[in-house]
Design a protein around this motif. Sequence first.
Motif, short mmCIF file in Angstrom:
data_model
loop_
_atom_site.label_atom_id
_atom_site.label_comp_id
_atom_site.label_asym_id
_atom_site.label_seq_id
_atom_site.Cartn_x
_atom_site.Cartn_y
_atom_site.Cartn_z
N ALA A 1 0.44 5.14 1.73
CA ALA A 1 -0.42 5.77 2.74
C ALA A 1 -0.06 7.24 2.93
O ALA A 1 0.38 7.65 3.99
CB ALA A 1 -0.30 5.00 4.05
N HIS B 1 10.90 6.51 8.84
CA HIS B 1 9.93 5.80 9.68
C HIS B 1 10.55 4.69 10.52
O HIS B 1 9.82 3.94 11.17
CB HIS B 1 8.82 5.22 8.80
N GLU C 1 -4.01 9.07 4.70
CA GLU C 1 -3.86 9.25 6.15
C GLU C 1 -4.19 10.70 6.50
O GLU C 1 -3.31 11.54 6.66
CB GLU C 1 -2.46 8.83 6.58
N ARG D 1 8.57 1.95 2.72
CA ARG D 1 8.37 3.37 3.04
C ARG D 1 9.71 4.02 3.33
O ARG D 1 10.75 3.33 3.33
CB ARG D 1 7.39 3.53 4.21
N ARG E 1 0.84 -1.20 0.00
CA ARG E 1 0.00 0.00 0.00
C ARG E 1 0.87 1.24 0.00
O ARG E 1 2.06 1.20 0.30
CB ARG E 1 -0.94 -0.01 1.19
#
Length: 482
Positions: A10, A220, A44, A216, A8
């Motif tokens: 986000a 993060h 998000e 990502r 995904r």
Amino acid sequence: MSSKIVTRIAPSPTGNLHLGTVRTALYNVLLAKKENGKFLFRLEDTDRERSKEEFTQEIVEGFNWLGIDWDIPDNVKHDESGMVRQSERNDIHSAYVQKLLDSKKAYKCFASPQELEAMRAAQKVAKLPEGYDNRGRNLSEDESLRKEQAGEKFVVRLNLGEARDIKWHDLVRGEMSINTKDLGGDPVIQKFDGQVLYNFAVVIDDYEMQVTHVFRGEDHLSNTAKQIAIYEAFEFPVPSFGHLPLIFTTDKQKLSKRKHGDIAGVEKYRHEGYLPAALANYLVATSYTAPKDTTGEVYTLEEAIKHFDPHGLSKSPAIYDLQKLNWYNREYIAKLSHEQLLGYLKPFLKYDLSNFTPEDQKLLIDNVRGSIDKFADINTNIAYLFEEIIIDDSLKKFLVEGQVVNQALLAAIENNEIDMNSPVDIKNKINLIGESLSLKGKQLFWPIRIAVSFSSHGPDLGAVIYLLGREKTIERLKNLLK
Ligand code: GLU
């Protein structure tokens, strides 16, 4: 959970669509499609103050433009396109918070902001690492209930338990380990106002969307440790993570809108007439080398999907390189048919080409194809046909030195010694003039080029003069000879 791969993207709609977001999306697309899995899109948008509908639009349009298509998730609410809005899931998130409270893996912390402030100040004085000292863990159930009934405000924190290493095998960076004592204390998962925090919402949403793999940005990494702790508290399967290097500029700064302006966002490239396939190819290639003997450097998304191997992802910083992007774009422009190219150029053209026959339009367009980095460059490349342009001072000396050349050419045209309907004949005659004057290269071509097109560079000179036409060519040569 099914064994199918689900990835995904986000993004948070709190700013323009950043190149880094697109790049992350692309790697997630490549992995999902390679494995016949699904690629999902979750917005998000829980930060109500900073989230803007215009940014959502920009993200959706940017993805559409780039051919980044997402699939429909199986069992969570989504819009027609399949997009999941995180802001619509707060009740679901809260129910999961309650589960952790019930299982005693989370607790209510009543420490007020002032109390926490004082705690941090004391830590600073004592030179202790700053962070929440987990004081709320020890509150008895009765005490907690009494405070709640008395209307005291609380946040919900995850109980990280005894200090331990959180480990995962990162798809890009290899073995990773972060100790829970370095996470700043038991993390808040739900705020005073009932809003759950990013790390919690992500875990619940990724779990419910059955996400198996997450690529990502490496910003993060410490979130990932917190998120794994939440997965473990629920005994949910933990997805595979891959943390990609961020994009830096050559001066080693993180590429950002604030520091670098428009170049960090997709919009600029869309508006200047880059081909989406070229931008996607460039972005994929910033941190990825396709397996040997598969695609080479220039590949469509479909080709990249066929051969995608996550081992080709690099953990070294990615560097923003406009020259390289331009190179990719020219490669893609070179592959366009004449009709395609004309179609792409039309919205950018500020000059009316209708005075040219279709064949001449083709000659004109195909001649500049090699000189444009992007479609917006078209006008400066053909402006000479429509208007007089101020000649750069540094070029004027070539006109002076090359007067004889221009005189000879003018005479040949006026005496009808050249077939002005033939670019080849024009070029041949120029070469003959060169031979007769014993001039070649720069000395021969630049005075003519500068006189007729105001520039020392450009496409085939025969074509330039042919397209300009007899009258205008004579006029320009005469003007300059004066
Ligand atoms: N909304 C987060 C961001 O835009 C998502 C990070 C993630 O992929 O989990 O950075």
